[in-house]
Design a protein around this motif. Structure first.
Motif, PDB file in Angstrom:
ATOM      1  N   LEU A   4       0.849  -1.191   0.000  1.00 51.68           N
ATOM      2  CA  LEU A   4       0.000   0.000   0.000  1.00 51.68           C
ATOM      3  C   LEU A   4       0.882   1.238   0.000  1.00 51.68           C
ATOM      4  CD1 LEU A   4      -2.379  -1.149   2.872  1.00 51.68           C
ATOM      5  CD2 LEU A   4      -2.827  -1.297   0.426  1.00 51.68           C
ATOM      6  N   TYR A   5       0.469   2.247  -0.764  1.00 51.87           N
ATOM      7  CA  TYR A   5       1.216   3.497  -0.869  1.00 51.87           C
ATOM      8  C   TYR A   5       0.265   4.642  -0.552  1.00 51.87           C
ATOM      9  CZ  TYR A   5       3.953   0.206  -3.623  1.00 51.87           C
ATOM     10  OH  TYR A   5       4.642  -0.909  -4.043  1.00 51.87           O
ATOM     11  N   PHE A   6       0.712   5.573   0.287  1.00 48.38           N
ATOM     12  CA  PHE A   6      -0.146   6.674   0.715  1.00 48.38           C
ATOM     13  C   PHE A   6       0.492   8.030   0.422  1.00 48.38           C
ATOM     14  CE2 PHE A   6      -1.377   3.076   3.325  1.00 48.38           C
ATOM     15  CZ  PHE A   6      -2.756   3.120   3.232  1.00 48.38           C
ATOM     16  N   ALA A  16      -1.757   3.016  -5.941  1.00 43.21           N
ATOM     17  CA  ALA A  16      -2.202   3.064  -4.550  1.00 43.21           C
ATOM     18  C   ALA A  16      -1.928   1.755  -3.815  1.00 43.21           C
ATOM     19  CB  ALA A  16      -3.689   3.391  -4.480  1.00 43.21           C
ATOM     20  N   GLU A  17      -2.095   0.648  -4.523  1.00 45.61           N
ATOM     21  CA  GLU A  17      -1.833  -0.649  -3.909  1.00 45.61           C
ATOM     22  C   GLU A  17      -1.593  -1.688  -4.988  1.00 45.61           C
ATOM     23  OE1 GLU A  17      -5.831  -2.943  -2.864  1.00 45.61           O
ATOM     24  OE2 GLU A  17      -5.750  -0.989  -1.867  1.00 45.61           O
ATOM     25  N   GLU A  18      -0.934  -2.762  -4.598  1.00 45.37           N
ATOM     26  CA  GLU A  18      -0.679  -3.858  -5.527  1.00 45.37           C
ATOM     27  C   GLU A  18      -0.388  -5.123  -4.738  1.00 45.37           C
ATOM     28  OE1 GLU A  18       2.980  -3.415  -7.824  1.00 45.37           O
ATOM     29  OE2 GLU A  18       3.753  -2.052  -6.296  1.00 45.37           O
ATOM     30  N   ASP A  19      -0.634  -6.247  -5.367  1.00 44.56           N
ATOM     31  CA  ASP A  19      -0.280  -7.540  -4.815  1.00 44.56           C
ATOM     32  C   ASP A  19       0.960  -8.024  -5.547  1.00 44.56           C
ATOM     33  OD1 ASP A  19      -2.407  -8.044  -2.899  1.00 44.56           O
ATOM     34  OD2 ASP A  19      -3.737  -8.105  -4.632  1.00 44.56           O
ATOM     35  N   VAL A  20       1.986  -8.413  -4.801  1.00 39.70           N
ATOM     36  CA  VAL A  20       3.246  -8.847  -5.393  1.00 39.70           C
ATOM     37  C   VAL A  20       3.704 -10.152  -4.759  1.00 39.70           C
ATOM     38  CG1 VAL A  20       3.989  -6.491  -5.939  1.00 39.70           C
ATOM     39  CG2 VAL A  20       4.689  -7.530  -3.790  1.00 39.70           C
ATOM     40  N   THR A  21       4.515 -10.864  -5.500  1.00 42.25           N
ATOM     41  CA  THR A  21       5.253 -12.007  -4.981  1.00 42.25           C
ATOM     42  C   THR A  21       6.708 -11.580  -4.954  1.00 42.25           C
ATOM     43  OG1 THR A  21       3.667 -13.556  -5.926  1.00 42.25           O
ATOM     44  CG2 THR A  21       5.839 -14.428  -5.323  1.00 42.25           C
ATOM     45  N   LEU A  50      15.089   7.937   1.585  1.00 40.02           N
ATOM     46  CA  LEU A  50      14.540   7.026   2.588  1.00 40.02           C
ATOM     47  C   LEU A  50      14.360   7.679   3.951  1.00 40.02           C
ATOM     48  CD1 LEU A  50      16.300   3.680   1.674  1.00 40.02           C
ATOM     49  CD2 LEU A  50      14.103   4.599   0.900  1.00 40.02           C
ATOM     50  N   ALA A  51      14.958   8.839   4.158  1.00 39.85           N
ATOM     51  CA  ALA A  51      14.791   9.549   5.429  1.00 39.85           C
ATOM     52  C   ALA A  51      13.359  10.053   5.609  1.00 39.85           C
ATOM     53  CB  ALA A  51      15.775  10.713   5.520  1.00 39.85           C
ATOM     54  N   VAL A  52      12.614  10.153   4.516  1.00 38.28           N
ATOM     55  CA  VAL A  52      11.240  10.665   4.605  1.00 38.28           C
ATOM     56  C   VAL A  52      10.208   9.598   4.258  1.00 38.28           C
ATOM     57  CG1 VAL A  52      11.872  13.073   4.256  1.00 38.28           C
ATOM     58  CG2 VAL A  52      11.373  11.631   2.269  1.00 38.28           C
ATOM     59  N   ILE A  53      10.586   8.340   4.376  1.00 36.69           N
ATOM     60  CA  ILE A  53       9.670   7.224   4.144  1.00 36.69           C
ATOM     61  C   ILE A  53       9.422   6.508   5.465  1.00 36.69           C
ATOM     62  CG2 ILE A  53       9.422   4.940   3.070  1.00 36.69           C
ATOM     63  CD1 ILE A  53       9.071   7.063   1.020  1.00 36.69           C
ATOM     64  N   ARG A  54       8.183   6.244   5.757  1.00 38.90           N
ATOM     65  CA  ARG A  54       7.808   5.439   6.913  1.00 38.90           C
ATOM     66  C   ARG A  54       7.112   4.183   6.388  1.00 38.90           C
ATOM     67  NH1 ARG A  54      10.859   8.630   8.172  1.00 38.90           N
ATOM     68  NH2 ARG A  54      10.770  10.172   9.817  1.00 38.90           N
ATOM     69  N   CYS A  55       7.114   3.141   7.214  1.00 45.18           N
ATOM     70  CA  CYS A  55       6.457   1.918   6.777  1.00 45.18           C
ATOM     71  C   CYS A  55       5.736   1.263   7.941  1.00 45.18           C
ATOM     72  CB  CYS A  55       7.459   0.943   6.164  1.00 45.18           C
ATOM     73  SG  CYS A  55       8.577   0.187   7.352  1.00 45.18           S
ATOM     74  N   GLU A  73       0.907  -7.619   4.551  1.00 43.51           N
ATOM     75  CA  GLU A  73       0.692  -6.250   4.072  1.00 43.51           C
ATOM     76  C   GLU A  73       1.827  -5.349   4.531  1.00 43.51           C
ATOM     77  OE1 GLU A  73      -3.295  -4.124   4.496  1.00 43.51           O
ATOM     78  OE2 GLU A  73      -2.067  -3.194   6.067  1.00 43.51           O
ATOM     79  N   ILE A  74       2.301  -4.531   3.609  1.00 42.84           N
ATOM     80  CA  ILE A  74       3.304  -3.515   3.942  1.00 42.84           C
ATOM     81  C   ILE A  74       2.827  -2.198   3.357  1.00 42.84           C
ATOM     82  CG2 ILE A  74       5.705  -2.763   3.698  1.00 42.84           C
ATOM     83  CD1 ILE A  74       6.480  -5.707   3.551  1.00 42.84           C
ATOM     84  N   ALA A  75       2.808  -1.174   4.198  1.00 36.66           N
ATOM     85  CA  ALA A  75       2.360   0.149   3.773  1.00 36.66           C
ATOM     86  C   ALA A  75       3.529   1.124   3.837  1.00 36.66           C
ATOM     87  CB  ALA A  75       1.229   0.636   4.683  1.00 36.66           C
ATOM     88  N   PHE A  76       3.573   2.022   2.858  1.00 36.31           N
ATOM     89  CA  PHE A  76       4.589   3.067   2.805  1.00 36.31           C
ATOM     90  C   PHE A  76       3.892   4.430   2.822  1.00 36.31           C
ATOM     91  CE2 PHE A  76       6.628  -0.564   0.723  1.00 36.31           C
ATOM     92  CZ  PHE A  76       7.802  -0.635   1.454  1.00 36.31           C
TER      93      PHE A  76
END
Length: 83
Positions: A4-6, A16-21, A50-55, A73-76
């Motif tokens: 997920l991307y916000f 906005a979102e995707e399913d990945v392997t 990367l200093a301004v990315i949270r997960c 699920e992983i959100a950024f």
């Protein structure tokens, strides 16, 4: 695994979102981001600083060293402030 991307991360990645392997060699959030950056210019821009990315991994705040094995699920997102 669902990604997920916000906010501006979503805008720059263009999704906005995707399913990945994930490839088997990816062990942590840092490795995931490195892999995402190989998937296109939008991802390169989204994860340029990367200093301004949270997960969050399975809705728990994490950092670049957080393991991703078994995650559903992983959100950024950018840093969040409140008042």
């Amino acid at each position: 695994m669902k990604l997920l991307y916000f906010a501006w991360v979503k805008q720059k990645a263009g999704i906005a979102e995707e399913d990945v392997t994930l490839p088997g060699e990816i062990r942590d959030v840092s490795g995931l981001i490195s892999w995402l950056k190989t998937r296109g210019e939008g991802y390169e821009h989204a994860f340029a600083d990367l200093a301004v990315i949270r997960c969050a991994v399975d809705q728990e705040h994490g950092d670049l060293d957080t393991p991703v094995a078994g995650a559903k699920e992983i959100a950024f997102f950018p840093p969040v402030t409140g008042g």
